[in-house]
Design a protein around this motif. Sequence first.
Motif, PDB file in Angstrom:
ATOM      1  N   LEU A  42     -26.147 -16.226 -41.305  1.00  0.00           N
ATOM      2  CA  LEU A  42     -24.995 -15.752 -40.553  1.00  0.00           C
ATOM      3  C   LEU A  42     -23.958 -15.241 -41.554  1.00  0.00           C
ATOM      4  CD1 LEU A  42     -24.144 -15.831 -37.476  1.00  0.00           C
ATOM      5  CD2 LEU A  42     -22.476 -17.514 -38.226  1.00  0.00           C
ATOM      6  N   MET A  43     -23.385 -14.079 -41.264  1.00  0.00           N
ATOM      7  CA  MET A  43     -22.378 -13.535 -42.168  1.00  0.00           C
ATOM      8  C   MET A  43     -21.149 -13.087 -41.395  1.00  0.00           C
ATOM      9  SD  MET A  43     -24.417 -11.664 -45.171  1.00  0.00           S
ATOM     10  CE  MET A  43     -22.903 -11.727 -46.040  1.00  0.00           C
ATOM     11  N   TYR A  44     -20.039 -13.025 -42.103  1.00  0.00           N
ATOM     12  CA  TYR A  44     -18.784 -12.565 -41.516  1.00  0.00           C
ATOM     13  C   TYR A  44     -18.505 -11.159 -42.018  1.00  0.00           C
ATOM     14  CZ  TYR A  44     -17.836 -17.225 -39.737  1.00  0.00           C
ATOM     15  OH  TYR A  44     -17.913 -18.403 -39.043  1.00  0.00           O
ATOM     16  N   VAL A  61     -12.656  -9.518 -37.624  1.00  0.00           N
ATOM     17  CA  VAL A  61     -13.705 -10.238 -38.343  1.00  0.00           C
ATOM     18  C   VAL A  61     -14.639 -10.857 -37.303  1.00  0.00           C
ATOM     19  CG1 VAL A  61     -14.210 -12.054 -39.996  1.00  0.00           C
ATOM     20  CG2 VAL A  61     -12.097 -10.757 -40.205  1.00  0.00           C
ATOM     21  N   ARG A  72     -16.394  -7.087 -40.920  1.00  0.00           N
ATOM     22  CA  ARG A  72     -15.356  -6.428 -40.131  1.00  0.00           C
ATOM     23  C   ARG A  72     -15.996  -5.415 -39.177  1.00  0.00           C
ATOM     24  NH1 ARG A  72     -11.404  -3.854 -44.175  1.00  0.00           N
ATOM     25  NH2 ARG A  72     -13.413  -3.111 -44.857  1.00  0.00           N
TER      26      ARG A  72
END
Lengths: 131, 326
Positions: A20-22, A30, A24
């Motif tokens: 899992l990544m954050y 975000v 934009r």
Amino acid sequence: MDLDAVPQEGNATLDGHAKLMYARDAQGRVVTTRSRGWEAEEIVTSHAVDVLVEQAKAARERVARGLASPLEYWMYERRMDVALLSQTSGFWQWRVRRHLQPKHFAALPEKHLARYSEALGLPVSTLQGLP
Amino acid sequence: MKFEHQQAAHCESGVISNLMRHHGVPMTESMALGLSSALSFAYLPFIKLSGLPLISYRMPPKAIIKGLLAPMAARFRFETFRSPEAGAQRLDALLADGQLVGLQTSVYWLPYFPPNMRFHFNAHNLLVYGKDGDDYLISDPVFEEPVRCASADLSRARFAKGVLAPKGLMYYPQAIERKTVDAASVTKAIRKTVRNMLAPVPIVGVRGMRMLANRMQKLSPSDPRSVDFIGHVVRMQEEIGTGGAGFRFIYAGFLQEAAQLLDKPQLQQMSERLIVIGDGWRAFALKAARMVKGREPVDPAALADRLREQAQQEEAFFRDLKAAVA
């Protein structure tokens, strides 16, 4: 990092898993998304694994030539080093180093072998030879 | 037990936010990271992992859980054990009681991890939500779906020895008095993170980054161990416990939530700025990885310069963040 820049490079060390990544999104918020992995991670993880594999391979040759005890091979095979094997087995580092020599390893009593067997998660009979 | 697994970017923030949600507190992973002031940087040359220094982009293990206790008016019970048998018995008793239990474990001894990810790293966190025969039902927040683990394997992982040995650590809430996040705790948490990042200690915060840069500067380009060191820095940043860029992006998510909660639009701008800083960490990681792979000549000095540039940007960022919540 923008959402469409989140790497999906199929990092082999992830073995098919996704992280899992954050990132934009187009509105500047975000948000989270899944990533199939990144080249940079794959490189450094494989490098770390390769170093350990090399150490085990070199140890194996030394054991075959009678220069090291099988314990040295198994230590690296289990991705450990002398410091970690010492912490795990409870033997001082100098004693672990001593037991990496064939002569001293061969003379180890059952109860000491049992401590290494427990630390490495391997039966004593496996510890006493090469695979 | 009815439990909803949700994947997270980082194990500890993931475990605690899933656990909070299970107990009726709407809590995102980024809020958990921000509210516990867990974003950090530390260069710890005296703690060795396989002979290489520990580099941390967050506060030590348990800091995220403990950091949430005050803002949520929560009480947690933490238990460690002398023997694996005692640890297993207690876990089974709690599960039988319907408790959702958090554990600290080694990564190496968990068989469900991909083989190439199994290193002797002892500060992994996961939740156990049940037992089926000899298998524990596990919500490991870095995995997409819940997993299973045989009891003997889990026991080994809980009682692994070495640096950061978990000693069977388990934790669960006894009370969570507050169910929503209040503005005052968010402001307080941001101030604390600012203090950590601008700390007057050489190994912590932006000064820690500069110290690591100086250490890197001294690496010899021709020594093969330099490559190991460079690879290690990137692994600590990207792989082990998510690390630098990952944490910056999660914290950007927190600042965005904080902007709404505190009604301070300037925090939204700070969030966007932190994303750019996170991108800088990723560019650093990619350049370093290319050197490890031999696609670029090994040039520790160039990497040191990039690290100093990151330190410079973060220093300015945290000074402005301090002003934004003053």
